[in-house]
Design an enzyme around this catalytic site. Structure first.
Site, short mmCIF file in Angstrom:
data_model
loop_
_atom_site.label_atom_id
_atom_site.label_comp_id
_atom_site.label_asym_id
_atom_site.label_seq_id
_atom_site.Cartn_x
_atom_site.Cartn_y
_atom_site.Cartn_z
N TYR A 152 0.85 -1.21 0.00
CA TYR A 152 0.00 0.00 0.00
C TYR A 152 0.89 1.25 0.00
CZ TYR A 152 -3.51 3.44 1.54
OH TYR A 152 -4.33 4.54 1.64
N ALA A 154 3.98 1.64 -0.92
CA ALA A 154 4.73 1.78 -2.18
C ALA A 154 3.82 2.31 -3.29
CB ALA A 154 5.34 0.44 -2.58
P1 NAD Z 1 -13.25 3.45 0.93
O1 NAD Z 1 -12.83 2.03 0.95
O2 NAD Z 1 -14.51 3.84 1.64
O3 NAD Z 1 -13.35 4.01 -0.56
C1 NAD Z 1 -12.56 3.53 -1.59
C2 NAD Z 1 -13.36 3.68 -2.86
O4 NAD Z 1 -12.60 3.19 -3.97
C3 NAD Z 1 -14.67 2.88 -2.82
O5 NAD Z 1 -15.71 3.66 -3.34
C4 NAD Z 1 -14.36 1.70 -3.74
O6 NAD Z 1 -15.50 1.17 -4.39
C5 NAD Z 1 -13.44 2.36 -4.75
N1 NAD Z 1 -12.66 1.37 -5.48
C6 NAD Z 1 -11.83 0.42 -5.00
N2 NAD Z 1 -11.35 -0.33 -6.00
C7 NAD Z 1 -11.90 0.16 -7.16
C8 NAD Z 1 -11.78 -0.19 -8.52
N3 NAD Z 1 -11.00 -1.22 -8.93
N4 NAD Z 1 -12.48 0.53 -9.42
C9 NAD Z 1 -13.28 1.54 -9.03
N5 NAD Z 1 -13.41 1.94 -7.76
C10 NAD Z 1 -12.74 1.23 -6.82
O7 NAD Z 1 -12.03 4.23 1.53
P2 NAD Z 1 -11.66 5.78 1.67
O8 NAD Z 1 -11.04 5.91 2.98
O9 NAD Z 1 -12.80 6.65 1.29
O10 NAD Z 1 -10.50 5.89 0.56
C11 NAD Z 1 -10.46 6.84 -0.48
C12 NAD Z 1 -9.03 7.10 -0.87
O11 NAD Z 1 -8.35 7.71 0.23
C13 NAD Z 1 -8.24 5.83 -1.20
O12 NAD Z 1 -7.39 6.07 -2.31
C14 NAD Z 1 -7.42 5.61 0.05
O13 NAD Z 1 -6.24 4.89 -0.21
C15 NAD Z 1 -7.15 7.04 0.48
N6 NAD Z 1 -6.78 7.17 1.89
C16 NAD Z 1 -7.65 6.81 2.88
C17 NAD Z 1 -7.24 6.95 4.20
C18 NAD Z 1 -8.13 6.56 5.36
O14 NAD Z 1 -7.65 6.59 6.50
N7 NAD Z 1 -9.39 6.23 5.14
C19 NAD Z 1 -5.97 7.43 4.50
C20 NAD Z 1 -5.12 7.78 3.46
C21 NAD Z 1 -5.53 7.65 2.15
#
Ligand code: NAD
Length: 243
Positions: A152, A154
């Site tokens: 993740y 990376a």
């Molecule tokens: P989440 O799991 O609620 O949302 C992730 C979204 O990505 C979901 O809507 C999912 O359906 C979509 N998704 C996943 N694989 C997919 C694919 N192959 N095609 C289309 N859509 C796809 O999580 P979140 O926390 O809302 O994450 C959003 C972004 O923020 C992500 O990139 C995550 O890495 C990043 N992020 C989150 C956090 C945290 O603490 N929640 C921290 C740092 C970064």
């Protein structure tokens, strides 16, 4: 005509909050979702009821051909894509020695290639208009590295390198490219982490709480705004001060 924003992973979590924040600010919105059909449809109803010109599209961001078809549909429907938010992402907690080749490939296919795919299809259109704004969602772990999340971390570090390089190349075409690196945000993504582990982590955050989805959405909308036009190639850390 108001600007059109394309948001991947828009049916839930940070993406959903960003969709709502853009809608509230008067943007036209194209929402990309993969599995959460019911949530996406509810969101579509809510946006239409609020008078937002919007559309939802099912698409796996890791597929170059699927993203191509969806981008074509978006450009036909809205006429242009002014802002792209590459938010879709997956995470996984595993010891490095337990990470399989499939885990590694899946992580990069969604987090990095998904970002590449949408950029590939929409950037030529932005270049021809000499205007555009791309906001990629990385993570504090892409900046700092996390134990038990090597793949993740990376993939999210790759998103940062991609952002910085692309910003240099696209600046002369009037296109901004930035990254948001969220800290610990209260979403489904963190469900895997137990309550006690989450509490221990939050105790270390100077602002003493998990981030909300709105904390991130507000920064995304700011980066897309005219007021942020001189910001490009940057990683905006939104993490309560922990990094
Ligand atoms: P989440 O799991 O609620 O949302 C992730 C979204 O990505 C979901 O809507 C999912 O359906 C979509 N998704 C996943 N694989 C997919 C694919 N192959 N095609 C289309 N859509 C796809 O999580 P979140 O926390 O809302 O994450 C959003 C972004 O923020 C992500 O990139 C995550 O890495 C990043 N992020 C989150 C956090 C945290 O603490 N929640 C921290 C740092 C970064």
């Amino acid at each position: 005509m108001n600007d059109t924003v394309v948001i991947t992973g828009g049916s839930r979590g940070i993406g959903r909050a960003a969709v709502k924040a853009f809608a509230a600010a008067g943007y036209r919105v194209a929402v990309i979702y993969k599995n959460a059909e019911k949530q996406a449809e509810e969101l579509a109803e809510e946006l239409k009821a609020g008078g937002t010109d919007s559309e939802i599209y099912r698409c796996d961001v890791s597929s170059y051909s699927e993203t191509g078809l969806v981008c074509k549909k978006i450009l036909e429907r809205f006429g242009r894509a002014d802002i792209l938010v590459n938010n879709a992402g997956i995470s996984q907690i595993k010891l490095f020695t337990d990470i399989t080749e499939q885990d590694w490939d899946d992580m990069f296919a969604v987090n990095m290639k998904g970002t590449f795919n949408f950029c590939s299809w929409l950037i030529p259109h932005m270049i021809s208009r000499k205007s555009g704004n791309i906001i990629n969602i990385s993570s504090m772990w892409g900046v700092e590295g996390a134990s038990c999340e090597v793949h993740y971390s990376a993939s999210k570090a790759a998103v940062i390198g991609f952002t910085k390089a692309l910003a240099k190349e696209l600046g002369p075409s009037g296109i901004n490219v930035n990254c948001v690196a969220p800290g610990f945000i209260d979403t489904d993504m963190n469900k895997e982490l137990g309550g006690e582990a989450a509490k221990m982590f939050i105790d270390e955050v100077p602002l003493q709480r998990a981030g909300s989805v709105e904390d991130i959405a507000n920064v995304i909308v700011f980066l897309a705004s005219k007021g942020a036009k001189y910001i490009t190639g940057q990683v905006i850390n939104v993490n309560g001060g922990i990094v």
